[in-house]
Design an enzyme around this catalytic site. Sequence first.
Site, PDB file in Angstrom:
ATOM      1  N   LYS A  17      20.393  63.855  43.901  1.00  0.00           N
ATOM      2  CA  LYS A  17      20.248  62.960  43.393  1.00  0.00           C
ATOM      3  C   LYS A  17      18.890  62.104  43.803  1.00  0.00           C
ATOM      4  O   LYS A  17      18.659  61.597  43.023  1.00  0.00           O
ATOM      5  CB  LYS A  17      21.730  61.944  43.893  1.00  0.00           C
ATOM      6  CG  LYS A  17      22.759  62.201  43.560  1.00  0.00           C
ATOM      7  CD  LYS A  17      24.121  61.399  44.306  1.00  0.00           C
ATOM      8  CE  LYS A  17      25.379  61.873  43.708  1.00  0.00           C
ATOM      9  NZ  LYS A  17      25.589  63.496  44.158  1.00  0.00           N
ATOM     10  N   ASN A  46      35.176  55.865  45.038  1.00  0.00           N
ATOM     11  CA  ASN A  46      34.102  56.352  44.541  1.00  0.00           C
ATOM     12  C   ASN A  46      34.678  57.314  43.944  1.00  0.00           C
ATOM     13  O   ASN A  46      33.820  58.333  43.696  1.00  0.00           O
ATOM     14  CB  ASN A  46      32.879  56.457  45.371  1.00  0.00           C
ATOM     15  CG  ASN A  46      32.563  55.092  45.790  1.00  0.00           C
ATOM     16  OD1 ASN A  46      32.232  54.257  44.935  1.00  0.00           O
ATOM     17  ND2 ASN A  46      32.702  54.992  46.893  1.00  0.00           N
ATOM     18  N   GLU A  72      25.499  61.233  34.075  1.00  0.00           N
ATOM     19  CA  GLU A  72      26.581  60.301  34.018  1.00  0.00           C
ATOM     20  C   GLU A  72      25.859  58.654  34.583  1.00  0.00           C
ATOM     21  O   GLU A  72      25.024  59.117  34.852  1.00  0.00           O
ATOM     22  CB  GLU A  72      27.525  60.510  35.979  1.00  0.00           C
ATOM     23  CG  GLU A  72      28.310  61.786  36.187  1.00  0.00           C
ATOM     24  CD  GLU A  72      29.088  62.207  36.819  1.00  0.00           C
ATOM     25  OE1 GLU A  72      29.005  61.462  38.529  1.00  0.00           O
ATOM     26  OE2 GLU A  72      30.051  62.716  37.256  1.00  0.00           O
ATOM     27  N   GLU A 100      23.137  60.376  37.832  1.00  0.00           N
ATOM     28  CA  GLU A 100      23.158  61.494  38.174  1.00  0.00           C
ATOM     29  C   GLU A 100      23.797  62.779  37.736  1.00  0.00           C
ATOM     30  O   GLU A 100      24.824  61.705  36.451  1.00  0.00           O
ATOM     31  CB  GLU A 100      24.367  61.555  39.742  1.00  0.00           C
ATOM     32  CG  GLU A 100      25.932  61.304  39.454  1.00  0.00           C
ATOM     33  CD  GLU A 100      26.581  61.739  40.440  1.00  0.00           C
ATOM     34  OE1 GLU A 100      26.178  62.574  41.391  1.00  0.00           O
ATOM     35  OE2 GLU A 100      27.654  61.087  41.157  1.00  0.00           O
ATOM     36  N   ASN A 120      25.418  66.251  37.321  1.00  0.00           N
ATOM     37  CA  ASN A 120      26.256  67.251  37.790  1.00  0.00           C
ATOM     38  C   ASN A 120      26.539  68.265  37.007  1.00  0.00           C
ATOM     39  O   ASN A 120      26.609  68.947  36.025  1.00  0.00           O
ATOM     40  CB  ASN A 120      28.137  66.999  37.697  1.00  0.00           C
ATOM     41  CG  ASN A 120      27.996  65.957  38.813  1.00  0.00           C
ATOM     42  OD1 ASN A 120      27.598  66.060  39.623  1.00  0.00           O
ATOM     43  ND2 ASN A 120      28.715  64.712  38.154  1.00  0.00           N
ATOM     44  N   PHE A 173      46.807  54.768  50.879  1.00  0.00           N
ATOM     45  CA  PHE A 173      46.032  55.999  49.903  1.00  0.00           C
ATOM     46  C   PHE A 173      45.577  57.201  51.207  1.00  0.00           C
ATOM     47  O   PHE A 173      45.151  58.367  51.280  1.00  0.00           O
ATOM     48  CB  PHE A 173      44.529  56.159  49.442  1.00  0.00           C
ATOM     49  CG  PHE A 173      45.270  54.982  48.250  1.00  0.00           C
ATOM     50  CD1 PHE A 173      45.961  55.546  47.433  1.00  0.00           C
ATOM     51  CD2 PHE A 173      45.101  53.648  48.382  1.00  0.00           C
ATOM     52  CE1 PHE A 173      46.226  54.768  46.064  1.00  0.00           C
ATOM     53  CE2 PHE A 173      45.359  53.292  47.303  1.00  0.00           C
ATOM     54  CZ  PHE A 173      45.935  53.229  46.441  1.00  0.00           C
TER      55      PHE A 173
END
Length: 668
Positions: A116, A235, A275, A288, A290, A348
């Site tokens: 990144k 995220n 992204e 970034e 991927n 979660f």
Amino acid sequence: MFKKILIANRGEIACRIIRTAKRMNIATVAVYSDADRNAIHVRMADEAVHIGPSEASKSYLAIERIVAACKSTGAEAVHPGYGFLSEQVAFAEALLREGIVFIGPNPRAIRAMGDKILSKKAASAAGVSTVPGYPDAIETADHAVEIAESIGYPVMIKASAGGGGKGMRIAYNEDEAREGFNRARSEAASSFGDDRVFVEKFIREPRHIEIQVLGDKHGNVIHLGERECSVQRRNQKVLEEAPSPLLDEETRQIMGAQAVALAKAVGYDSAGTVEFVVGQDKSFYFLEMNTRLQVEHPVTEFVTGLDLVEKMIRIAAGQRLQLKQKDVRLQGWAVEARVYAEDPAQGFVPSTGRLSLFRPPVSAYADATVRVDVGVEEGSSVTVYYDPMIAKLITHASTRDAAMEAQIMALDSFAIDGIQTNLSFLSSLMTLPRWLDGHLSTSLISEEYGATAKPKMPEGDHRKLMAAICASVHHRLEQVRENVDGFGTDTERRYVLILDNADADQEVKISVAVRGEGDGNLIIFAEGEQFDLSTAWLPSEPTFVGVINDIDLACQVRISAEAIAVYHRGRCLMARVLSPFAAEMLALMPHHGKNESEGLVLAPMPGVVREIGVAVGDTVGAGQAVAIVEAMKMEVTIRAQISGRVCKIFCKSGANVSANSPLISIEM
């Protein structure tokens, strides 16, 4: 073209790659750990090689073992899927040294874009708009705070080698910056073997929109439009769709052109994703790249009609892209929901166990197509070793509204037992006004639900409808007990539903009347409204499917000795169904409340204790962090529920604990 490829992955993505390879008449080799010995992808492949223990670091992340599996089976190429080694330049280089083709971008592109920090520098040099931030790795929490304060809060602390939401924290003040640095760095080391993190400005109310690119080994690069991936939790993406409800054609073309320019600048030669963080005003900044296949690639496949795995394989084999940019046309709308093994009602936290029931929905609803990408089946075990995503549910239709309606129907038809899942939560998301209106941001879930998402009771007309379903379920159970064959004509029966609603000050009762009309037809009166129901449902079936007032309906039904639970569109109606006389008698019986031990700090999930942050005798406050437990590559901070003194610690750092195991005892 290759004759045999190895898939260096597991779960649904391994199965998905195998399906395309088989269609291309390419033999496949699966690899598996101890935990995956009986997994579906192992059976689907033509060959399978055991590569080590359950821990990913000793199996799916062990480069030398996967290379050895290629050599022993004669695999000519490797598809890495996503996660694990998919963006590790060392893996691509190790394969190349052995003359094995990596089905992904060349090592130079991985190095430039997979990191990144380096990717931001490359994007800036290529003229791509970038987010303000510190361009290099940060070594200490003090340095993180210093940079955050110079940029201005809020900031995002991110793992340089990260992905999938791991190693990412948002900080709004100094304390959160320090804790976020430590947690992000720890998760980065655990998930990627690389603890470097950096800091960048966090854009308020941001949207996450990404551009899919395809490049070949002959310098040709195109983009396939965008995906909206703004609905996230911690995220990590939860819902995705293509196209984005925000972008117009002009913005789409500008973003696509920048993504293509960046890919060309680094000689990108596979499927990849650029992204962007996007403001509500359609301003956008590079986030970034991927350098792999994305989890959400199916929505792009639906709207473009392309198989991205096939494209990756053909590109890796040296074939030219046959598509030109002008040939790319987006058709219809696609929505993807990620089905996780987690408990939304308990913050979660990941859920593990054996799938005692696993029934995916049908492949079509009305004019919509339904696709389920899955790597588990009934009887499979969900362990602590890997990511909690167990399936992806994708719907495609001519419009966004039709694709979303198909999603709701499919989610309510998806039956899973044995573990906790987010199915009801996903169904609830689908009905949110903000989602329906397309007014999205990466903070949508936290703003709408907070830290937990317990299914809510239905209200108004929805409560009447669910009460009618609940009463019809009970009515059918009564007929079975009385040996009545089918929904035969029956005299009217009256019931009282006593709803289980812990949030209500008073008990909620609903009076219902049910009358059988023969051939599976019922007339139900609930709270003054009539419902005409037709269904072939039997008590052994977990999914209740029927037509009510001429509308197709699906919902989940779970029956226990105490109550009937009905789950529909993200709402849960749980009720005891009694005769009117029994309901009157129940009101005369004493009610005993629950005794809860608030002083016990419990593990919310099975996992490994990474840190005990207090000692016996310490004074703690309510909400104070006292321990950290890790499972499925995610670290969860455990906090005290009350203020008091630590009187006992039940385990040490490094200990394996089960769900609800006591960690710490606090006395007031």
